[in-house]
Design an enzyme around this catalytic site. Structure first.
Site, PDB file in Angstrom:
ATOM      1  CG  HIS A  80      -5.204   0.066   9.467  1.00  0.00           C
ATOM      2  ND1 HIS A  80      -5.632   1.235   8.989  1.00  0.00           N
ATOM      3  CD2 HIS A  80      -4.206  -0.687  10.221  1.00  0.00           C
ATOM      4  CE1 HIS A  80      -3.743   1.440   9.453  1.00  0.00           C
ATOM      5  NE2 HIS A  80      -3.035   0.460   9.840  1.00  0.00           N
ATOM      6  CG  ASN A  89      -8.143   1.639  12.327  1.00  0.00           C
ATOM      7  OD1 ASN A  89      -7.140   0.600  12.277  1.00  0.00           O
ATOM      8  ND2 ASN A  89      -8.350   2.081  11.128  1.00  0.00           N
ATOM      9  CG  ASP A 116       0.193  -0.214   2.589  1.00  0.00           C
ATOM     10  OD1 ASP A 116       1.212  -0.154   2.440  1.00  0.00           O
ATOM     11  OD2 ASP A 116      -1.066   0.122   3.523  1.00  0.00           O
ATOM     12  CD  GLU A 137      -7.404   3.081   7.795  1.00  0.00           C
ATOM     13  OE1 GLU A 137      -7.833   2.261   8.103  1.00  0.00           O
ATOM     14  OE2 GLU A 137      -7.610   4.397   7.707  1.00  0.00           O
TER      15      GLU A 137
END
Ligand code: PGA
Length: 247
Positions: free
Chosen positions: A142, A140, A71, A147
């Protein structure tokens, strides 16, 4: 998780890093031309140090491996100091002397990132598919930049970043403002890999690791989808990050 990945709890960060390096080495030894993807962030730094040591001492040959970036931020080039790919170049690709023609940058610039994302998937397939995906887990939940809200069928695509992830990643760049969008391999892209290794370290991740392993597979916690890979996936976690896992 209904199905579970294999879970390997190790003593500490160093042990996690060495075991993750072993997993990469095993794949490249069995298949020197393997296509693999590897993450950026603070977690994999020790794994890269170990891989670079092994490669430079001649213990491991990575000269034929095809490396696909997981990414990066939209609009940042691999030359930009504030790109994830640049971190990967500095920490791994350059010190390990990975030949430039074997490095596949995720397409971050250009007029049509959507078409480029499809081409990236085609490039992975043309390289024989991913033999290994090494991934981290965000605070979180991810994985790469998938996400919360990301499902198991997602492919390489442009995504909006959460404020939380942008703040998390600002720490890599001494507080620089992080772009609002990124391009990331999807959960589905990662689940297609023959082997998946998720590395997680530190007490700060204990809560999210516990939620992921103890709870259901859900888009709210994208990392939980590695459960779908069952035995093909391994969670390598140090003791500090493993305290909330229910036996
Ligand atoms: P970290 O990031 O390794 O810096 O904790 C992990 C991630 O966000 O995937």
């Amino acid at each position: 998780m209904t199905e579970k990945p294999r879970i390997t709890v190790v003593d500490d960060y160093d042990a996690m890093s060495k075991l993750a390096a072993d997993r990469v080495a095993d794949v490249l030894t069995a298949n020197p031309d393997a296509a693999i993807t590897v993450p950026t962030g603070s977690t994999p730094a020790g794994m890269y140090k170990e891989l670079v040591r092994r490669i430079n001492s001649g213990e491991l040959d990575a000269s034929r491996a095809q490396i696909f970036c997981l990414d990066d931020y939209l609009g940042q080039t691999p030359e930009d100091e504030a790109s994830l790919t640049k971190l990967l170049i500095n920490e791994f690709l350059e010190p390990a002397n990975i030949p430039a023609e074997n490095i596949h940058f995720i397409p971050t610039v250009g007029d049509d990132p959507h078409t480029a994302a499809k081409q990236y998937e085609a490039d992975i397939a043309a390289a024989g598919g991913l033999k290994l995906a090494v991934i981290g887990l965000g605070p979180n939940g991810h994985v790469a930049f998938n996400e919360p809200g990301s499902g198991p069928d997602t492919r390489t695509r442009v995504v909006d970043l959460t404020r939380e992830s942008r703040d998390q990643n600002a720490a890599y760049y001494e507080g620089a403002e992080i772009p609002e969008q990124a391009i990331t391999m999807g959960i589905g892209t990662i689940l297609d890999a023959e082997n998946i290794v998720m590395i997680v370290s530190g007490e700060g991740k204990a809560g999210i690791v516990g939620e992921m392993v103890n709870g259901p597979m859900t888009n709210d916690l994208p990392g939980s989808w590695i459960g779908q890979a069952g035995e093909r996936a391994e969670l390598i976690v140090d003791q500090a990050a493993a305290t909330e896992i229910k036996k």
